[in-house]
Design a protein around this motif. Structure first.
Motif, short mmCIF file in Angstrom:
data_model
loop_
_atom_site.label_atom_id
_atom_site.label_comp_id
_atom_site.label_asym_id
_atom_site.label_seq_id
_atom_site.Cartn_x
_atom_site.Cartn_y
_atom_site.Cartn_z
N TYR A 312 7.09 -9.92 0.56
CA TYR A 312 6.30 -8.79 1.05
C TYR A 312 5.94 -7.90 -0.14
O TYR A 312 6.73 -7.75 -1.08
CB TYR A 312 7.09 -7.96 2.06
CG TYR A 312 7.56 -8.75 3.26
CD1 TYR A 312 6.78 -8.85 4.40
CD2 TYR A 312 8.80 -9.39 3.24
CE1 TYR A 312 7.21 -9.58 5.51
CE2 TYR A 312 9.24 -10.12 4.33
CZ TYR A 312 8.44 -10.21 5.46
OH TYR A 312 8.88 -10.94 6.55
N PHE A 313 4.75 -7.28 -0.05
CA PHE A 313 4.31 -6.41 -1.14
C PHE A 313 3.76 -5.12 -0.55
O PHE A 313 2.76 -5.12 0.18
CB PHE A 313 3.23 -7.09 -1.98
CG PHE A 313 2.97 -6.38 -3.29
CD1 PHE A 313 3.66 -6.75 -4.44
CD2 PHE A 313 2.04 -5.35 -3.39
CE1 PHE A 313 3.44 -6.11 -5.65
CE2 PHE A 313 1.81 -4.70 -4.58
CZ PHE A 313 2.51 -5.08 -5.72
N LEU A 314 4.43 -3.99 -0.86
CA LEU A 314 3.98 -2.68 -0.42
C LEU A 314 2.80 -2.25 -1.29
O LEU A 314 2.95 -2.06 -2.49
CB LEU A 314 5.12 -1.66 -0.52
CG LEU A 314 6.40 -2.02 0.27
CD1 LEU A 314 7.45 -0.93 0.08
CD2 LEU A 314 6.09 -2.22 1.74
N THR A 315 1.63 -2.12 -0.64
CA THR A 315 0.37 -1.93 -1.36
C THR A 315 -0.23 -0.57 -1.03
O THR A 315 -0.46 -0.25 0.14
CB THR A 315 -0.63 -3.02 -0.94
OG1 THR A 315 -0.01 -4.30 -1.01
CG2 THR A 315 -1.86 -3.00 -1.84
N PRO A 316 -0.52 0.26 -2.03
CA PRO A 316 -1.19 1.54 -1.74
C PRO A 316 -2.48 1.32 -0.96
O PRO A 316 -3.23 0.38 -1.25
CB PRO A 316 -1.47 2.10 -3.14
CG PRO A 316 -0.44 1.48 -4.02
CD PRO A 316 -0.24 0.09 -3.47
N LYS A 317 -2.73 2.18 -0.01
CA LYS A 317 -3.91 2.03 0.85
C LYS A 317 -5.18 1.85 0.04
O LYS A 317 -6.02 0.98 0.37
CB LYS A 317 -4.02 3.26 1.76
CG LYS A 317 -5.20 3.22 2.72
CD LYS A 317 -5.31 4.51 3.52
CE LYS A 317 -5.73 5.68 2.64
NZ LYS A 317 -6.01 6.91 3.43
N ASP A 318 -5.34 2.62 -1.03
CA ASP A 318 -6.58 2.57 -1.80
C ASP A 318 -6.69 1.33 -2.69
O ASP A 318 -7.74 1.12 -3.31
CB ASP A 318 -6.71 3.83 -2.66
CG ASP A 318 -6.93 5.08 -1.82
OD1 ASP A 318 -7.36 4.94 -0.66
OD2 ASP A 318 -6.66 6.19 -2.31
N ASN A 319 -5.64 0.54 -2.78
CA ASN A 319 -5.68 -0.73 -3.51
C ASN A 319 -5.83 -1.92 -2.58
O ASN A 319 -5.92 -3.07 -3.03
CB ASN A 319 -4.42 -0.94 -4.36
CG ASN A 319 -4.36 -0.05 -5.57
OD1 ASN A 319 -3.43 0.73 -5.74
ND2 ASN A 319 -5.36 -0.15 -6.44
#
Length: 363
Positions: A312-319
């Motif tokens: 799993y990868f926590l991804t900033p919304k804007d990325n």
């Protein structure tokens, strides 16, 4: 010499010349590639990445890995062959040299800037984590920096705690500037401060600094066509934590590990194991209120995370859009906008119920 032989010889010589040109002549490009990942719940260099003292902590499991990007140095110049290879390599990105080192920035300057951003990201991560847990954090206004050859030089110092200006208490960095610019250039301003050494000693002892000094500084004109008064300092915010939180990680710079540091702190201070033993990686800046911001090099960070074993990868919304356009097989992107979003998503991952888990889309 037969015409065919001459043509082949000439072609061979031209090819050799082009090859030499490709090898020996630099091109104005730099390369970005996946860097190492570090588990914020684990150790680095034989020391825990996160060390908390003076407060009960709980066992953790699994991974909350921060991710990094490798870049070529400011003084290194790629040749044409390396640039072409980088363009063709799926996991690497070749960018104009000025993108990484604008305005002739040196490697030393870039390293210093990254170190300062990394330090600030640690501070913000601590504040965001404690606020997420409803643990009070004391804030104070400090001298963040002193400009050389200004009236404040040798009178105020970085780390001095600013209690008041002209007898008016200050509660935020912007209060300092508002009180200074009430003066005309050439007038005196009186700062009530706790010297940096006294403030540091009090913090180490777990106490609030007490003794203050009054420092009088004569203002000057700001210059550049501006008639406002200045003394030559940049005010900032420092925090006093109710217990010790140390982040130990060398050879890393920039602000993008903030989210993962904050989550690691929360995990250590709460009985629930946030990942449930799962391998989660991620990235993102974080501010003191827990807001997650975008970062650079998202594609390389995805590759680095998957190579390390992340699921799993926590991804900033804007990325999200850029990340979703090229996701490594076996890696699930999770969109986050705040530390609260991340904590909620980790609870879903821990439980195994992935319904409603916010995903990234390419649009």
């Amino acid at each position: 010499m037969p015409r065919r032989t001459a043509t082949m010889l000439a072609s061979t010589l031209i090819f050799i010349a082009l090859l030499c040109a490709g090898v020996f002549f630099p091109v104005p490009y730099s390369e970005m590639s996946p860097g190492p990942t570090v588990n914020t719940l684990g150790a680095a260099g034989g020391e825990p990445v996160l060390k908390i003292s003076g407060r009960k902590t709980y066992p953790t499991s699994g991974n909350l890995n921060m991710t990094t990007v490798r870049v070529t140095g400011a003084d290194y110049r790629m040749n044409l062959v390396e640039a072409v290879y980088g363009w063709l390599a799926h996991d690497n990105v070749v960018v104009p040299h000025d993108t990484l080192y604008p305005n002739g920035k040196t490697e030393e300057q870039s390293t210093q800037e990254n170190a300062e951003e990394f330090s600030q990201s640690q501070e913000s991560a601590k504040v965001a984590a404690l606020r997420q847990l409803k643990i009070p954090v004391q804030s104070r206004v400090v001298v963040a920096s002193v400009v050389k050859d200004t009236p404040a030089e040798n009178k105020l110092h970085a780390g001095d705690v600013i209690r008041a200006v002209d007898g008016t208490a200050v509660k935020a960095p912007e209060d300092v500037a508002k009180l200074v610019v009430k003066h005309k250039p050439g007038e005196n301003v009186v700062f009530t401060v706790v010297p940096a050494d006294d403030a540091a000693a009090a913090e180490k002892a777990g106490k609030e600094p007490e003794g203050t000094e009054k420092v009088t500084i004569t203002t000057v004109e700001a210059g550049g066509g501006k008639s406002r008064a200045i003394v030559g300092i940049q005010a900032g915010t420092d925090h006093t934590f109710p217990f010790g939180i140390d982040i130990n990680l060398a050879d890393v710079g920039g602000p993008s590990a903030g989210l993962m540091f904050a989550l690691g702190i929360v995990d250590k201070l709460t009985p629930d194991r946030m990942t449930g033993g799962k391998f989660v990686a991620g990235t993102g800046t974080i501010d003191e209120n827990g807001k997650v911001g975008p970062i650079g090099g998202i594609r390389m960070k995805l590759v680095g995370a998957r190579n390390a074993g992340a699921a799993y990868f926590l991804t900033p919304k804007d990325n999200c859009a850029a990340a979703a356009s090229d996701v490594p097989d076996g890696l699930k992107l999770v969109k986050v906008d705040t530390i609260g979003d991340a904590a909620t998503s980790l609870a879903k991952i821990r439980s195994g119920d992935l319904s409603g888990l916010p995903a990234c889309s390419a649009s």
